[in-house]
Design a protein around this motif. Structure first.
Motif, mmCIF file in Angstrom:
data_model
loop_
_atom_site.group_PDB
_atom_site.id
_atom_site.type_symbol
_atom_site.label_atom_id
_atom_site.label_comp_id
_atom_site.label_asym_id
_atom_site.label_seq_id
_atom_site.Cartn_x
_atom_site.Cartn_y
_atom_site.Cartn_z
ATOM 1 N N VAL A 73 1.324 4.309 -2.943
ATOM 2 C CA VAL A 73 1.250 5.755 -2.742
ATOM 3 C C VAL A 73 2.511 6.419 -3.286
ATOM 4 O O VAL A 73 2.454 7.388 -4.048
ATOM 5 C CB VAL A 73 1.075 6.096 -1.248
ATOM 6 C CG1 VAL A 73 1.185 7.601 -1.037
ATOM 7 C CG2 VAL A 73 -0.278 5.607 -0.746
ATOM 8 N N MET A 93 -5.996 5.304 2.123
ATOM 9 C CA MET A 93 -5.381 3.982 2.090
ATOM 10 C C MET A 93 -6.260 2.962 2.795
ATOM 11 O O MET A 93 -6.769 3.234 3.884
ATOM 12 C CB MET A 93 -4.010 4.018 2.762
ATOM 13 C CG MET A 93 -3.276 2.681 2.787
ATOM 14 S SD MET A 93 -1.787 2.742 3.813
ATOM 15 C CE MET A 93 -0.812 3.958 2.930
ATOM 16 N N ALA A 115 0.823 -1.204 0.000
ATOM 17 C CA ALA A 115 0.000 0.000 0.000
ATOM 18 C C ALA A 115 0.861 1.260 0.000
ATOM 19 O O ALA A 115 0.602 2.207 -0.760
ATOM 20 C CB ALA A 115 -0.935 -0.001 1.220
ATOM 21 N N THR A 116 1.894 1.283 0.833
ATOM 22 C CA THR A 116 2.752 2.472 0.877
ATOM 23 C C THR A 116 3.529 2.633 -0.425
ATOM 24 O O THR A 116 3.766 3.763 -0.885
ATOM 25 C CB THR A 116 3.730 2.389 2.068
ATOM 26 O OG1 THR A 116 4.464 1.158 2.021
ATOM 27 C CG2 THR A 116 2.971 2.452 3.393
#
Length: 208
Positions: A124, A186, A120-121
């Motif tokens: 981003v 998120m 997820a990070t």
């Protein structure tokens, strides 16, 4: 030694074929519509037909075509997403990224959440200076990302479980509130579908 090597290669090939079949199934719009309606707030109030209509806006085929799954935003640490879609958020005019990661078996050596958090990070971070992301320090235009982890074989205590992890706002000092879309950027969703037990088919209690 050769037998062990051959067995390992067969198992790896079997896993690759299994993963490929999972990815094919999870690319069909009918399947995605049901998944999104069941798990995402952005789609929960829409009918399956309405969700499919939204999916049809970008791609006219019965199956969704994944975006580029290779993430090389960090040198020497490339990762490959299984299925990566960029979709319209029906609640506003923004876009959001959805990553779907089918897992044949719970890895056991680490929790899927932590791998999901890392993915997820990365999703981003890769948006910065990307043609489909934002430029330089224009962080206000970060697009929401959602990563699904669907584990088909897992410990029984995880059976029939869906867990969602997201950013939330808590006012610790002073009552300063932002609109949800300000920080709702998120989500990590873990799905452990119910496993079909042979004992159930014969009328026996699976716990026995």
């Amino acid at each position: 030694m050769e037998d062990k090597k051959e067995l390992k290669e067969i198992m790896q090939e079997s896993k690759r074929l299994y993963d490929e079949q999972c990815k094919k199934i999870l690319s069909y719009k009918q399947i995605l519509a049901y998944l999104f309606q069941s798990c995402l707030e952005e789609y929960k109030d829409l009918s399956l037909e309405e969700i499919q209509d939204l999916l049809d806006e970008g791609q006219s085929l019965d199956k969704m075509i994944s975006k580029n799954v290779e993430d090389q935003s960090i040198r020497g640490s490339m990762i490959r997403y299984d299925l990566l879609y960029k979709l319209k958020n029906p609640q506003n005019s923004n876009s959001m990224w959805i990553d779907i990661e089918p897992q044949g078996m719970d890895p056991g050596t680490y929790d899927l959440f932590h791998r999901g958090f890392y993915y997820a990070t990365r999703m981003v971070a890769r948006q910065r200076n990307d043609p489909e992301g934002f430029k330089e320090d224009d962080f206000d235009n970060i697009q929401k990302i959602i990563t699904f982890w669907i584990c088909l074989r897992h410990a029984r205590y995880k059976d029939n479980t869906i867990n969602r992890y997201r950013i939330e706002e808590r006012n610790i000092v002073v009552h300063l509130k932002h609109a949800k879309e300000f920080y709702d950027l998120m989500e990590i969703i873990l799905l452990y579908p119910r496993k079909r037990q042979r004992s159930q088919e014969h009328g026996r209690d699976p716990e026995q």
